[in-house]
Design a protein around this motif. Structure first.
Motif, PDB file in Angstrom:
ATOM      1  N   VAL A 119       0.759  -1.285   0.023  1.00 14.87           N
ATOM      2  CA  VAL A 119      -0.022   0.170   0.064  1.00 14.87           C
ATOM      3  C   VAL A 119       0.912   1.238   0.009  1.00 14.87           C
ATOM      4  O   VAL A 119       0.708   2.284  -0.825  1.00 14.87           O
ATOM      5  N   SER A 120       1.813   1.131   0.901  1.00 13.90           N
ATOM      6  CA  SER A 120       2.688   2.635   0.793  1.00 13.90           C
ATOM      7  C   SER A 120       3.445   2.703  -0.595  1.00 13.90           C
ATOM      8  O   SER A 120       3.661   3.751  -0.935  1.00 13.90           O
ATOM      9  N   GLY A 121       3.901   1.632  -1.236  1.00 12.45           N
ATOM     10  CA  GLY A 121       4.488   1.669  -2.389  1.00 12.45           C
ATOM     11  C   GLY A 121       3.589   2.077  -3.611  1.00 12.45           C
ATOM     12  O   GLY A 121       4.141   2.856  -4.419  1.00 12.45           O
ATOM     13  N   ILE A 122       2.311   1.551  -3.429  1.00 14.00           N
ATOM     14  CA  ILE A 122       1.360   2.218  -4.272  1.00 14.00           C
ATOM     15  C   ILE A 122       1.142   3.707  -4.327  1.00 14.00           C
ATOM     16  O   ILE A 122       1.200   4.464  -5.320  1.00 14.00           O
ATOM     17  N   VAL A 123       0.978   4.199  -3.023  1.00 14.32           N
ATOM     18  CA  VAL A 123       0.801   5.581  -2.755  1.00 14.32           C
ATOM     19  C   VAL A 123       2.025   6.667  -3.336  1.00 14.32           C
ATOM     20  O   VAL A 123       1.806   7.494  -3.966  1.00 14.32           O
ATOM     21  N   GLU A 124       3.234   5.856  -2.891  1.00 14.56           N
ATOM     22  CA  GLU A 124       4.419   6.891  -3.241  1.00 14.56           C
ATOM     23  C   GLU A 124       4.570   6.716  -4.588  1.00 14.56           C
ATOM     24  O   GLU A 124       5.306   7.681  -5.166  1.00 14.56           O
ATOM     25  N   SER A 125       4.470   5.596  -5.367  1.00 11.31           N
ATOM     26  CA  SER A 125       4.589   5.714  -6.778  1.00 11.31           C
ATOM     27  C   SER A 125       3.646   6.479  -7.694  1.00 11.31           C
ATOM     28  O   SER A 125       3.749   6.615  -8.757  1.00 11.31           O
ATOM     29  N   SER A 126       2.635   6.574  -6.917  1.00 12.30           N
ATOM     30  CA  SER A 126       1.356   7.210  -7.600  1.00 12.30           C
ATOM     31  C   SER A 126       1.606   8.979  -7.532  1.00 12.30           C
ATOM     32  O   SER A 126       0.684   9.503  -8.072  1.00 12.30           O
ATOM     33  N   ALA A 127       2.362   9.394  -6.568  1.00 15.28           N
ATOM     34  CA  ALA A 127       2.669  10.637  -6.566  1.00 15.28           C
ATOM     35  C   ALA A 127       2.994  11.643  -7.654  1.00 15.28           C
ATOM     36  O   ALA A 127       3.778  10.968  -8.679  1.00 15.28           O
ATOM     37  N   PRO A 128       2.672  12.693  -7.844  1.00 13.69           N
ATOM     38  CA  PRO A 128       3.001  13.579  -8.959  1.00 13.69           C
ATOM     39  C   PRO A 128       4.403  13.780  -8.938  1.00 13.69           C
ATOM     40  O   PRO A 128       5.050  13.988  -8.127  1.00 13.69           O
ATOM     41  N   PRO A 129       5.359  13.907 -10.209  1.00 16.69           N
ATOM     42  CA  PRO A 129       6.585  14.458 -10.087  1.00 16.69           C
ATOM     43  C   PRO A 129       6.756  15.868  -9.748  1.00 16.69           C
ATOM     44  O   PRO A 129       5.779  16.635  -9.710  1.00 16.69           O
ATOM     45  N   ALA A 130       7.907  16.197  -9.128  1.00 15.97           N
ATOM     46  CA  ALA A 130       8.017  17.405  -8.758  1.00 15.97           C
ATOM     47  C   ALA A 130       8.634  18.595  -9.578  1.00 15.97           C
ATOM     48  O   ALA A 130       8.570  19.835  -9.475  1.00 15.97           O
ATOM     49  N   TRP A 131       9.108  18.013 -10.844  1.00 15.31           N
ATOM     50  CA  TRP A 131       9.661  19.189 -11.734  1.00 15.31           C
ATOM     51  C   TRP A 131       8.894  19.983 -12.199  1.00 15.31           C
ATOM     52  O   TRP A 131       9.144  21.050 -12.616  1.00 15.31           O
ATOM     53  N   PRO A 132       7.430  19.693 -12.616  1.00 13.37           N
ATOM     54  CA  PRO A 132       6.562  20.736 -13.100  1.00 13.37           C
ATOM     55  C   PRO A 132       6.344  21.712 -12.183  1.00 13.37           C
ATOM     56  O   PRO A 132       6.569  23.122 -12.634  1.00 13.37           O
ATOM     57  N   GLY A 133       6.343  21.413 -10.722  1.00 18.73           N
ATOM     58  CA  GLY A 133       6.324  22.534  -9.935  1.00 18.73           C
ATOM     59  C   GLY A 133       7.545  23.579  -9.680  1.00 18.73           C
ATOM     60  O   GLY A 133       7.322  24.634  -9.557  1.00 18.73           O
ATOM     61  N   ALA A 134       8.790  22.753  -9.949  1.00 18.31           N
ATOM     62  CA  ALA A 134       9.844  23.561  -9.990  1.00 18.31           C
ATOM     63  C   ALA A 134      10.122  24.444 -11.000  1.00 18.31           C
ATOM     64  O   ALA A 134      10.426  25.600 -11.154  1.00 18.31           O
ATOM     65  N   ILE A 135       9.625  23.937 -12.412  1.00 19.26           N
ATOM     66  CA  ILE A 135       9.764  24.849 -13.630  1.00 19.26           C
ATOM     67  C   ILE A 135       8.890  25.852 -13.310  1.00 19.26           C
ATOM     68  O   ILE A 135       9.120  27.013 -13.665  1.00 19.26           O
ATOM     69  N   LEU A 136       7.551  25.681 -12.836  1.00 18.71           N
ATOM     70  CA  LEU A 136       6.748  26.855 -12.468  1.00 18.71           C
ATOM     71  C   LEU A 136       7.386  27.920 -11.683  1.00 18.71           C
ATOM     72  O   LEU A 136       7.218  29.088 -12.063  1.00 18.71           O
ATOM     73  N   VAL A 137       7.784  27.426 -10.591  1.00 17.54           N
ATOM     74  CA  VAL A 137       8.372  28.445  -9.665  1.00 17.54           C
ATOM     75  C   VAL A 137       9.668  29.192 -10.266  1.00 17.54           C
ATOM     76  O   VAL A 137       9.801  30.490 -10.287  1.00 17.54           O
ATOM     77  N   VAL A 138      10.402  28.555 -11.007  1.00 21.20           N
ATOM     78  CA  VAL A 138      11.806  29.212 -11.593  1.00 21.20           C
ATOM     79  C   VAL A 138      11.139  30.053 -12.646  1.00 21.20           C
ATOM     80  O   VAL A 138      11.816  31.259 -12.583  1.00 21.20           O
ATOM     81  N   VAL A 139      10.146  29.621 -13.554  1.00 18.83           N
ATOM     82  CA  VAL A 139       9.620  30.939 -14.675  1.00 18.83           C
ATOM     83  C   VAL A 139       9.186  31.994 -13.835  1.00 18.83           C
ATOM     84  O   VAL A 139       9.346  32.855 -14.370  1.00 18.83           O
ATOM     85  N   GLY A 140       8.326  31.618 -12.910  1.00 18.62           N
ATOM     86  CA  GLY A 140       7.639  32.766 -12.194  1.00 18.62           C
ATOM     87  C   GLY A 140       8.662  33.712 -11.551  1.00 18.62           C
ATOM     88  O   GLY A 140       8.340  34.706 -11.496  1.00 18.62           O
ATOM     89  N   LEU A 141       9.583  33.230 -11.030  1.00 19.58           N
ATOM     90  CA  LEU A 141      10.617  34.013 -10.228  1.00 19.58           C
ATOM     91  C   LEU A 141      11.485  34.810 -11.409  1.00 19.58           C
ATOM     92  O   LEU A 141      11.819  35.898 -11.097  1.00 19.58           O
ATOM     93  N   MET A 142      11.873  34.206 -12.470  1.00 16.79           N
ATOM     94  CA  MET A 142      12.535  34.874 -13.466  1.00 16.79           C
ATOM     95  C   MET A 142      11.610  36.200 -14.116  1.00 16.79           C
ATOM     96  O   MET A 142      12.145  36.980 -14.345  1.00 16.79           O
TER      97      MET A 142
END
Length: 121
Positions: A85-108
């Motif tokens: 159950v823990s493995g399924i939940v953790e593997s279904s998490a969204p990737p972090a890179w889209p959020g990082a791109i949004l923050v970097v583009v917004g800060l730039m």
């Protein structure tokens, strides 16, 4: 209007990062709790069946090894239900890179607006 767009980019990026980085471990613990409750209910049911003579104690020990967690079998990479159950939940998490791109583009963009705003004055 441009500053509103920049603010929205940064806020959405922060929310995305929050849900990608901090929520999966929390959700994994919550669903692991549900798995523990399910295992306890199943073990109680199996104990009742042993008392009725429909199952033997060795059957229950095969399903519930020493650690008390429901065994998921040898062909599955997870050793027990809680890990699965823990493995399924953790593997279904969204990737972090889209959020990082949004923050970097917004800060730039915010920095660029600030520099342009300073030049116009």
């Amino acid at each position: 209007m441009k500053s509103l767009t920049v603010s929205i980019l940064i806020i959405l990026g922060v929310f995305w990062l929050f849900y990608a980085l901090f929520m999966p471990p929390t959700m994994a613990k919550g669903y692991e709790t549900y798995a523990i409750v399910f295992e306890a209910n199943l073990k109680n049911w199996a104990s009742e069946k042993v008392a009725e003579g429909k199952l033997t104690e060795s059957d229950v020990q095969e399903i519930f090894p020493e650690n008390g967690s429901l065994s998921s079998g040898g062909e599955i990479r997870y050793g027990n239900l809680r890990e699965m159950v823990s493995g399924i939940v953790e593997s279904s998490a969204p990737p972090a890179w889209p959020g990082a791109i949004l923050v970097v583009v917004g800060l730039m963009a915010a920095f660029r607006l600030k520099v342009r705003g300073g030049e116009n004055q």
